[in-house]
Design an enzyme around this catalytic site. Sequence first.
Site: not given
Ligand SMILES: NC(=O)c1ccc[n+]([C@@H]2O[C@H](COP(=O)([O-])OP(=O)(O)OC[C@H]3O[C@@H](n4cnc5c(N)ncnc54)[C@H](OP(=O)(O)O)[C@@H]3O)[C@@H](O)[C@H]2O)c1
Length: 279
Positions: A8, A162
Amino acid sequence: MKTIVVTGGTSGIGLAGALELARGGARIVLVARDPDRAEAALRQLRRANPGADHALHLADLSRLSEMKRVGAAIAAAEPRIDVLVNNAGALFDRRDEVEGGFEKTFALDHLSYFVITDALLPSLKAAAPSRVVSTSSEGHRFATLDFDDLQARGGYKGWVAYCRAKLCNVLFTRELARRLAGTGVTATCFHPGFVASRFGDETGGPLRPVFGLAKSLFAVTPEKGAETLVHLATSPEVEGRSGGYYSKRKPARTSRAGQDDAAARRLWEMSSEMTGVGG
Ligand SMILES: NC(=O)c1ccc[n+]([C@@H]2O[C@H](COP(=O)([O-])OP(=O)(O)OC[C@H]3O[C@@H](n4cnc5c(N)ncnc54)[C@H](OP(=O)(O)O)[C@@H]3O)[C@@H](O)[C@H]2O)c1
């Protein structure tokens, strides 16, 4: 030069973290799904640390066969891995079944951490002291696991699925740390804060505009969100510390469900049965 595998890493917390780690001198092995976003991330990584031969592996981490294929490919290409960052994740408004009959959130947000870590353990052990860092969430506090229905067949709500998957990240880290005691490989997980990433954009349904508004009002930048990731991946302060959950670069208490060793063991055993690895 340290080799750090990041899932990711094409946007949000994973990309910001990978860039900061590269600026700090690391070589990054990106695991990405979207080829265009992956190439764009690779270009940024090359600017951040031009002296490193960064690598890219493409895979859809919601599919078990892809988790296994890419895990094996990275293990073959990287005999020594200093840090694995399990970070790819998403929230889905509607229940979707992926390959093997797994519910998609459970597959992507939990099973991919489980399968990729298993595949890369020999390379992590070869580079010990080494680390596995997993992105969890404060959302885990709202969850308990229903071991009779881990695939949410009996009813699905995106937020509930989630939060359960993020509790799985806490329990996975706990059990991984127990299993790796004495190997020199540590396992930690963390909450990044509420981050203005692409998180929620794939969600669909009524949750999507809610996320959009909340992000514009309250969220921190991906760079801020990645601070604890970078700390856990590199700081001497956490050397040798294993099993913990962190927030704002400090150890934090998990929910009571997150401290349940029997549940951690049971989740591991069931994940192992489902995937055929980790036994
Ligand atoms: N944002 C928040 O407030 C928050 C809070 C707590 C925890 N988190 C956690 O932080 C982590 C990163 O999320 P983020 O906030 O940075 O969101 P994001 O910008 O949507 O990034 C998600 C990443 O995961 C990848 N991904 C999604 N589906 C995938 C798949 N099927 N196969 C391979 N890669 C995939 C995406 O790749 P693509 O470029 O291909 O889409 C992207 O690189 C997640 O585990 C999320 O649960 C986020």
